[in-house]
Design an enzyme around this catalytic site. Structure first.
Site, PDB file in Angstrom:
ATOM      1  N   PHE A  22       0.860  -1.184   0.000  1.00 57.53           N
ATOM      2  CA  PHE A  22       0.000   0.000   0.000  1.00 57.53           C
ATOM      3  C   PHE A  22       0.893   1.231   0.000  1.00 57.53           C
ATOM      4  O   PHE A  22       1.755   1.378   0.870  1.00 57.53           O
ATOM      5  CB  PHE A  22      -0.925   0.036   1.225  1.00 57.53           C
ATOM      6  CG  PHE A  22      -1.917   1.170   1.145  1.00 57.53           C
ATOM      7  CD1 PHE A  22      -3.110   1.028   0.447  1.00 57.53           C
ATOM      8  CD2 PHE A  22      -1.634   2.395   1.726  1.00 57.53           C
ATOM      9  CE1 PHE A  22      -4.010   2.086   0.336  1.00 57.53           C
ATOM     10  CE2 PHE A  22      -2.532   3.457   1.620  1.00 57.53           C
ATOM     11  CZ  PHE A  22      -3.719   3.302   0.925  1.00 57.53           C
TER      12      PHE A  22
ATOM     13  N   ASP B 121       9.347   2.644   1.603  1.00 51.83           N
ATOM     14  CA  ASP B 121       8.176   3.353   2.115  1.00 51.83           C
ATOM     15  C   ASP B 121       8.047   3.076   3.617  1.00 51.83           C
ATOM     16  O   ASP B 121       7.597   2.008   4.030  1.00 51.83           O
ATOM     17  CB  ASP B 121       6.925   2.875   1.358  1.00 51.83           C
ATOM     18  CG  ASP B 121       5.657   3.579   1.826  1.00 51.83           C
ATOM     19  OD1 ASP B 121       5.660   4.168   2.921  1.00 51.83           O
ATOM     20  OD2 ASP B 121       4.653   3.513   1.091  1.00 51.83           O
TER      21      ASP B 121
ATOM     22  N   LYS C 278       2.937   9.584   8.667  1.00 52.49           N
ATOM     23  CA  LYS C 278       2.137   9.296   9.867  1.00 52.49           C
ATOM     24  C   LYS C 278       2.668   9.858  11.196  1.00 52.49           C
ATOM     25  O   LYS C 278       2.161  10.853  11.689  1.00 52.49           O
ATOM     26  CB  LYS C 278       1.925   7.800   9.952  1.00 52.49           C
ATOM     27  CG  LYS C 278       1.037   7.285   8.793  1.00 52.49           C
ATOM     28  CD  LYS C 278       0.700   5.845   8.975  1.00 52.49           C
ATOM     29  CE  LYS C 278      -0.107   5.235   7.845  1.00 52.49           C
ATOM     30  NZ  LYS C 278      -1.535   5.491   7.912  1.00 52.49           N
TER      31      LYS C 278
HETATM   32  N1  PLP Z   1       2.409   4.264   2.458  1.00 50.12           N
HETATM   33  C1  PLP Z   1       2.100   3.438   3.461  1.00 50.12           C
HETATM   34  C2  PLP Z   1       3.027   2.306   3.789  1.00 50.12           C
HETATM   35  C3  PLP Z   1       0.935   3.626   4.203  1.00 50.12           C
HETATM   36  O1  PLP Z   1       0.631   2.782   5.198  1.00 50.12           O
HETATM   37  C4  PLP Z   1       0.082   4.700   3.856  1.00 50.12           C
HETATM   38  C5  PLP Z   1      -1.183   4.918   4.586  1.00 50.12           C
HETATM   39  O2  PLP Z   1      -1.679   4.068   5.267  1.00 50.12           O
HETATM   40  C6  PLP Z   1       0.450   5.539   2.801  1.00 50.12           C
HETATM   41  C7  PLP Z   1       1.620   5.305   2.129  1.00 50.12           C
HETATM   42  C8  PLP Z   1      -0.432   6.696   2.400  1.00 50.12           C
HETATM   43  O3  PLP Z   1      -0.354   7.697   3.367  1.00 50.12           O
HETATM   44  P1  PLP Z   1      -1.481   8.847   3.420  1.00 50.12           P
HETATM   45  O4  PLP Z   1      -2.759   8.189   3.778  1.00 50.12           O
HETATM   46  O5  PLP Z   1      -0.970   9.800   4.467  1.00 50.12           O
HETATM   47  O6  PLP Z   1      -1.515   9.469   2.061  1.00 50.12           O
END
Ligand code: PLP
Length: 402
Positions: A134, A219, A248
């Site tokens: 994700f 990520d 986050k």
């Molecule tokens: N990358 C990862 C690993 C995530 O867990 C998330 C959100 O859960 C995101 C990217 C996307 O972040 P945002 O919701 O702040 O755009």
């Protein structure tokens, strides 16, 4: 049924979420309180965001101070303390890099993808990511997200993404051709169900990237800043990425993200290549600086490791739990066949515990990194009660019709 206070009726909102029928109005540390005054133990942390718990006094004070001093000037001028936050992040990541601030995790990944394309040059633009991953909900990060079910309604998605099986180095190698510029992976797949990468996998990906002159983008939006027991989860996997994305926990609830890249890669961007109106503004950066200073003072990686071990051991002993996955305080609790994670999460919420059914058979836990032993024990007891309640219903034979 709880009270819906004025302002909480969701009818004016686009129907992208189906929120639980609870309206939270206050929080402190690991506790939340709803509009009816009922208290909850929060073991989700706003989706791994409130690493220092709710209403942390140092973060609240920094936000209040910035709000009364200077919120925003745009990136056309210098401001404080954004550069200081960037310097701390760079130090935590081992140095030698530069940072671009964003407002979310998806935007941090957008930055990483654009940077990789800029670095690779015309014709080398494909990013390979893993099934089950994700990476966000913007069109590009949605395509990077390896969940085809989420793509279908939005086709055609931006060109330049390819997916391979998670933790399969041969599949990754087979997917690499001259159009590929980067590999993008999470150290623990969070939204995909809490599946940690092995050190062997990350080492093999690093070696492959070096051999083929590709960037390794990691990520850490969900895993970063202490949650897994290291400042960044990749540090426990023994690799040094070219690019790391963060969000986050960085603002403890204030929306701020960051894309870090080693300097030679970061310097591929020229003025005008990328931008954001709000990214790194004084308000969000002040919150982030307070978060980072508090995290250092509290040594949150060590706390996450210790509390994570206690939590994991207690969860493993619960009836109805078949496995506990994850690292530190990012844990996935796999339930026995027949136990529906959504029903368990709903029963837990009823009992005063906030957790997330991340997949049909897995509950995700991401409590405050400052969680106490007593709170860990209380949460496990509440989850045990919820599991027993759902198991009792699941095993009760249907009544015979009269
Ligand atoms: N990358 C990862 C690993 C995530 O867990 C998330 C959100 O859960 C995101 C990217 C996307 O972040 P945002 O919701 O702040 O755009």
């Amino acid at each position: 049924m709880t009270t819906t206070p004025p302002g909480a009726d969701i009818a004016p909102l686009m129907p992208t979420y189906a929120p639980n029928d609870v309206t939270f109005v206050r929080g402190e540390g690991s506790r939340l309180v709803d509009v009816d005054g009922k208290a909850y133990l929060d073991f989700l942390g706003g989706l791994a965001v409130t690493g220092l718990g709710h209403a942390h006094p140092a973060v609240a004070a920094a936000i209040a101070e910035a709000a009364g001093t200077l919120l925003h000037v745009s990136n056309l001028y210098r401001s404080v303390p954004g550069p200081k936050v960037a310097a701390v992040l760079d130090e935590l990541l081992g140095g030698g890099g530069k940072v671009f601030f964003t407002n979310s995790g998806a935007e941090a990944n957008e930055c990483a993808i654009k940077l990789a394309r800029r670095w690779g040059g015309r014709g080398r633009h494909v990013v390979v990511s893993a099934f089950g991953s994700f990476h966000g909900r913007t069109l590009a990060t949605l395509h990077a997200t390896g969940q085809p079910g989420k793509h279908e309604a939005f086709q055609p998605l931006p060109e330049g993404f390819r997916h391979v099986a998670w933790q399969d180095v041969d599949a990754l190698e087979a997917a690499i051709d001259p159009s590929v510029v980067a590999v993008l992976l999470e150290p623990v797949q969070g939204e995909g169900g809490v599946h940690p990468a092995t050190a062997e996998y990350f080492a093999a990906v690093r070696a492959l990237c070096d051999e083929r002159n590709l960037l390794f983008l990691v990520d850490e939006v969900q895993t970063g800043l202490g949650r897994t027991g290291a400042w960044f989860a990749h540090q426990d996997l023994g690799v040094r990425p070219d690019v790391v994305t963060i969000a986050k926990a960085l603002g403890n609830g204030m929306p701020i993200g960051a894309c870090w890249a080693r300097a030679e890669v970061a310097d591929s961007f020229r003025p005008g290549d990328h931008g954001t109106t709000y990214g790194g503004q004084p308000l969000a950066a002040s919150a982030a600086l307070a978060v980072l200073e508090t995290m250092r003072a509290e040594d949150v990686p060590a706390r996450a490791r210790r509390a994570g071990e206690r939590l994991r051991a207690a969860l493993e002993a619960l009836d109805g739990v078949v496995a506990v996955r994850g690292r530190g305080l990012l844990l996935g609790v796999e339930l026995a066949p027949g136990l529906d994670a959504r029903a368990v999460a709903a029963a837990a919420l009823d009992g005063g515990l906030v957790v997330n059914p991340v997949t049909a058979d897995t509950i995700r836990l991401a409590p405050s990194l400052l969680v106490t032993d007593d709170e860990v024990d209380e949460a496990v007891a509440l989850l045990g009660t919820a599991l027993a309640a759902v198991a009792a219903v699941a095993t009760t034979p249907d009544e015979e019709p009269a």
